[in-house]
Design a protein around this motif. Structure first.
Motif, PDB file in Angstrom:
ATOM      1  N   SER A 171       3.179  10.836  -2.089  1.00 49.25           N
ATOM      2  CA  SER A 171       2.482   9.554  -2.025  1.00 49.25           C
ATOM      3  C   SER A 171       2.894   8.828  -0.757  1.00 49.25           C
ATOM      4  CB  SER A 171       2.749   8.718  -3.287  1.00 49.25           C
ATOM      5  OG  SER A 171       4.117   8.553  -3.456  1.00 49.25           O
ATOM      6  N   GLY A 172       1.927   8.128  -0.190  1.00 52.57           N
ATOM      7  CA  GLY A 172       2.179   7.424   1.055  1.00 52.57           C
ATOM      8  C   GLY A 172       1.814   8.236   2.282  1.00 52.57           C
ATOM      9  N   SER A 173       1.441   9.514   2.073  1.00 55.49           N
ATOM     10  CA  SER A 173       1.128  10.351   3.228  1.00 55.49           C
ATOM     11  C   SER A 173      -0.261  10.041   3.793  1.00 55.49           C
ATOM     12  CB  SER A 173       1.240  11.836   2.866  1.00 55.49           C
ATOM     13  OG  SER A 173       0.409  12.157   1.782  1.00 55.49           O
ATOM     14  N   GLY A 174      -1.095   9.376   3.003  1.00 49.87           N
ATOM     15  CA  GLY A 174      -2.409   8.973   3.508  1.00 49.87           C
ATOM     16  C   GLY A 174      -3.587   9.635   2.809  1.00 49.87           C
ATOM     17  N   LYS A 175      -3.361  10.166   1.609  1.00 52.18           N
ATOM     18  CA  LYS A 175      -4.426  10.893   0.905  1.00 52.18           C
ATOM     19  C   LYS A 175      -5.633  10.001   0.594  1.00 52.18           C
ATOM     20  CE  LYS A 175      -1.774  12.263  -2.415  1.00 52.18           C
ATOM     21  NZ  LYS A 175      -0.589  11.564  -1.861  1.00 52.18           N
ATOM     22  N   THR A 176      -5.357   8.810   0.080  1.00 49.17           N
ATOM     23  CA  THR A 176      -6.460   7.916  -0.263  1.00 49.17           C
ATOM     24  C   THR A 176      -7.251   7.538   0.990  1.00 49.17           C
ATOM     25  OG1 THR A 176      -5.020   7.043  -1.977  1.00 49.17           O
ATOM     26  CG2 THR A 176      -7.041   5.830  -1.553  1.00 49.17           C
ATOM     27  N   SER A 177      -6.526   7.262   2.054  1.00 49.56           N
ATOM     28  CA  SER A 177      -7.179   6.905   3.316  1.00 49.56           C
ATOM     29  C   SER A 177      -8.044   8.054   3.821  1.00 49.56           C
ATOM     30  CB  SER A 177      -6.137   6.558   4.381  1.00 49.56           C
ATOM     31  OG  SER A 177      -5.175   5.675   3.878  1.00 49.56           O
ATOM     32  N   LEU A 178      -7.522   9.277   3.724  1.00 50.58           N
ATOM     33  CA  LEU A 178      -8.264  10.440   4.202  1.00 50.58           C
ATOM     34  C   LEU A 178      -9.515  10.673   3.365  1.00 50.58           C
ATOM     35  CD1 LEU A 178      -8.250  12.892   6.167  1.00 50.58           C
ATOM     36  CD2 LEU A 178      -7.097  14.172   4.386  1.00 50.58           C
ATOM     37  N   ASN A 181      -4.505  11.822  12.856  1.00 50.07           N
ATOM     38  CA  ASN A 181      -4.243  10.538  12.201  1.00 50.07           C
ATOM     39  C   ASN A 181      -5.511   9.968  11.581  1.00 50.07           C
ATOM     40  OD1 ASN A 181      -4.570   9.952  15.270  1.00 50.07           O
ATOM     41  ND2 ASN A 181      -5.001   7.987  14.303  1.00 50.07           N
ATOM     42  N   VAL A 182      -5.329   9.458  10.384  1.00 48.69           N
ATOM     43  CA  VAL A 182      -6.453   8.924   9.624  1.00 48.69           C
ATOM     44  C   VAL A 182      -6.723   7.483  10.038  1.00 48.69           C
ATOM     45  CG1 VAL A 182      -7.328   8.384   7.320  1.00 48.69           C
ATOM     46  CG2 VAL A 182      -5.822  10.342   7.641  1.00 48.69           C
ATOM     47  N   ALA A 183      -5.635   6.745  10.263  1.00 43.71           N
ATOM     48  CA  ALA A 183      -5.761   5.330  10.603  1.00 43.71           C
ATOM     49  C   ALA A 183      -4.967   5.077  11.883  1.00 43.71           C
ATOM     50  CB  ALA A 183      -5.223   4.476   9.466  1.00 43.71           C
ATOM     51  N   ASN A 196      -0.030  13.945   9.403  1.00 53.76           N
ATOM     52  CA  ASN A 196      -0.727  12.678   9.589  1.00 53.76           C
ATOM     53  C   ASN A 196       0.135  11.623  10.301  1.00 53.76           C
ATOM     54  OD1 ASN A 196      -2.877  10.880   9.280  1.00 53.76           O
ATOM     55  ND2 ASN A 196      -2.193  10.176   7.262  1.00 53.76           N
ATOM     56  N   LYS A 197      -0.510  10.563  10.701  1.00 51.34           N
ATOM     57  CA  LYS A 197       0.107   9.379  11.336  1.00 51.34           C
ATOM     58  C   LYS A 197       0.655   9.681  12.730  1.00 51.34           C
ATOM     59  CE  LYS A 197       1.137   7.425   6.778  1.00 51.34           C
ATOM     60  NZ  LYS A 197       1.945   6.479   6.007  1.00 51.34           N
ATOM     61  N   MET A 198      -0.030  10.573  13.426  1.00 50.67           N
ATOM     62  CA  MET A 198       0.355  10.920  14.796  1.00 50.67           C
ATOM     63  C   MET A 198       0.232   9.741  15.754  1.00 50.67           C
ATOM     64  SD  MET A 198       1.590  13.820  15.182  1.00 50.67           S
ATOM     65  CE  MET A 198       1.873  15.249  14.180  1.00 50.67           C
ATOM     66  N   ASP A 199      -0.444   8.677  15.314  1.00 52.11           N
ATOM     67  CA  ASP A 199      -0.561   7.491  16.169  1.00 52.11           C
ATOM     68  C   ASP A 199       0.769   6.741  16.269  1.00 52.11           C
ATOM     69  OD1 ASP A 199      -1.378   7.039  13.285  1.00 52.11           O
ATOM     70  OD2 ASP A 199      -1.019   4.966  13.911  1.00 52.11           O
ATOM     71  N   LEU A 200       1.668   6.972  15.315  1.00 47.32           N
ATOM     72  CA  LEU A 200       2.964   6.267  15.336  1.00 47.32           C
ATOM     73  C   LEU A 200       3.930   6.956  16.289  1.00 47.32           C
ATOM     74  CD1 LEU A 200       3.376   5.662  11.476  1.00 47.32           C
ATOM     75  CD2 LEU A 200       2.495   4.076  13.211  1.00 47.32           C
TER      76      LEU A 200
HETATM   77  P1  GDP Z   1      -1.515   8.063  -0.443  1.00 46.65           P
HETATM   78  O1  GDP Z   1      -0.436   7.473  -1.282  1.00 46.65           O
HETATM   79  O2  GDP Z   1      -1.188   9.456  -0.034  1.00 46.65           O
HETATM   80  O3  GDP Z   1      -2.876   7.951  -1.043  1.00 46.65           O
HETATM   81  O4  GDP Z   1      -1.504   7.217   0.931  1.00 46.65           O
HETATM   82  P2  GDP Z   1      -2.457   6.021   1.402  1.00 46.65           P
HETATM   83  O5  GDP Z   1      -3.793   6.520   1.811  1.00 46.65           O
HETATM   84  O6  GDP Z   1      -2.415   4.935   0.376  1.00 46.65           O
HETATM   85  O7  GDP Z   1      -1.696   5.555   2.728  1.00 46.65           O
HETATM   86  C1  GDP Z   1      -0.405   5.012   2.703  1.00 46.65           C
HETATM   87  C2  GDP Z   1      -0.256   4.052   3.874  1.00 46.65           C
HETATM   88  O8  GDP Z   1      -0.283   4.747   5.112  1.00 46.65           O
HETATM   89  C3  GDP Z   1      -1.364   3.033   3.938  1.00 46.65           C
HETATM   90  O9  GDP Z   1      -0.796   1.803   4.295  1.00 46.65           O
HETATM   91  C4  GDP Z   1      -2.268   3.543   5.065  1.00 46.65           C
HETATM   92  O10 GDP Z   1      -2.954   2.523   5.712  1.00 46.65           O
HETATM   93  C5  GDP Z   1      -1.263   4.206   5.972  1.00 46.65           C
HETATM   94  N1  GDP Z   1      -1.847   5.297   6.774  1.00 46.65           N
HETATM   95  C6  GDP Z   1      -2.596   6.339   6.331  1.00 46.65           C
HETATM   96  N2  GDP Z   1      -2.939   7.146   7.345  1.00 46.65           N
HETATM   97  C7  GDP Z   1      -2.378   6.617   8.466  1.00 46.65           C
HETATM   98  C8  GDP Z   1      -2.359   7.007   9.866  1.00 46.65           C
HETATM   99  O11 GDP Z   1      -2.916   8.024  10.285  1.00 46.65           O
HETATM  100  N3  GDP Z   1      -1.660   6.201  10.719  1.00 46.65           N
HETATM  101  C9  GDP Z   1      -1.023   5.079  10.287  1.00 46.65           C
HETATM  102  N4  GDP Z   1      -0.369   4.366  11.205  1.00 46.65           N
HETATM  103  N5  GDP Z   1      -1.018   4.685   9.002  1.00 46.65           N
HETATM  104  C10 GDP Z   1      -1.680   5.439   8.101  1.00 46.65           C
END
Ligand code: GDP
Length: 263
Positions: A28-35, A243-245, A167-171
């Motif tokens: 969790s937190g890896s960005g699944k929902t965002s993706l 990166n998703v976001a 994910n999150k290669m923008d950071l």
């Molecule tokens: P899940 O728990 O796997 O579903 O993760 P979420 O989709 O809820 O994402 C967790 C957090 O990471 C959220 O605050 C997103 O906005 C952030 N996030 C997701 N993808 C990226 C990314 O590629 N870059 C950055 N900087 N943040 C991201």
């Protein structure tokens, strides 16, 4: 359970066609929902989406990318459209709910591949995120490995491609894909050793070499785990960054490409 639910989603949205599905898992937190949200939108208008649930989302390949199975079709072939659709199945990354994710792997519903999403910014040596991610990935890969030697149903899908989407290669704290790969390999090596030691200490593995072999991920007797050791079990693993976001908008082209090559 998820597989049954999934079926009803497929039925409702696509008549009798079972859409090819890609399983999305990860901590969790890896960005699944965002993706999921991003992929569902795709590059087309929202009209192409029919079903939306927290766990299964119907997606379409972006205009211009052609599914592997459609590469010889004419561009005007109407079946092209249907074939471009696929289901992306989200699974809870939370410890207790993980068995749902693992259930999906053992009961593939037209499963074409698995995306394991990781947060590349939490994978530095000593980071708790690295340990947790490696732990989860170890279990998933072990399940896939057992699948290769397991029941008939589980064998239905001969080869299973795994994309480790970094994910999150923008950071700026994110590790590049090559380092994500080597860090995970090194950490999985540790998980593997401690698991087998745990078995020995508890006496479970004693005297039963077969059992021990079953629970050892990858090549027996190897000191370092490498993803390439999974090939022997028909599991191919690739690590690709994106990166998703964040940054200047999403960078997910290579993940799309990976998906399209498997549909
Ligand atoms: P899940 O728990 O796997 O579903 O993760 P979420 O989709 O809820 O994402 C967790 C957090 O990471 C959220 O605050 C997103 O906005 C952030 N996030 C997701 N993808 C990226 C990314 O590629 N870059 C950055 N900087 N943040 C991201």
């Amino acid at each position: 359970t998820i597989p049954i639910f999934l079926h009803s989603v497929v039925f409702r949205s696509s008549g009798l066609i079972t859409l090819p599905s890609i399983l999305l898992i990860g901590p969790s937190g890896s960005g699944k929902t965002s993706l999921l949200t991003l992929f569902e939108r795709g590059t087309k208008a929202a009209a192409t989406h029919i079903s939306q649930t927290p766990i299964a989302v119907e997606c379409s390949l972006p205009v211009g990318s052609v599914a592997n199975s459609d590469r010889y079709r004419s561009e005007n072939d109407p079946t092209n459209q249907a074939h471009k659709k696929f289901l992306l199945v989200d699974t809870p990354g939370h410890g207790k709910l993980r068995h749902h994710a693992l259930e999906n792997i053992t009961n593939p519903q037209n499963l074409k591949g698995l995306i394991f999403l990781v947060d590349a910014a939490t994978l530095s040596a000593g980071d708790e995120g690295l340990r947790q991610t490696a732990d989860y990935l170890h279990d998933v890969l072990l399940l896939l490995q057992k699948r290769a030697t397991g029941s008939k149903a589980a064998k239905a899908l001969k080869e299973i491609p795994v994309l480790i989407a970094a994910n999150k290669m923008d950071l700026f704290t994110a590790l590049p894909a090559a380092l994500v790969k080597s860090s995970l390999e090194a950490e999985i090596s540790k998980v593997r050793t401690s698991r087998s030691k745990g078995l020995l200490d508890s006496g479970i593995g004693m005297g039963d070499a077969e059992d021990e072999k079953d629970d050892w991920l990858g090549e027996m007797g190897s000191i370092n785990f490498k993803f390439s050791q999974m090939e022997e079990f028909d599991v191919s693993v690739e690590v690709v960054g994106g990166n998703v976001a964040g940054g200047e908008g999403p960078t997910v082209d290579k993940w799309w490409k990976w998906i399209s090559e498997r549909l």
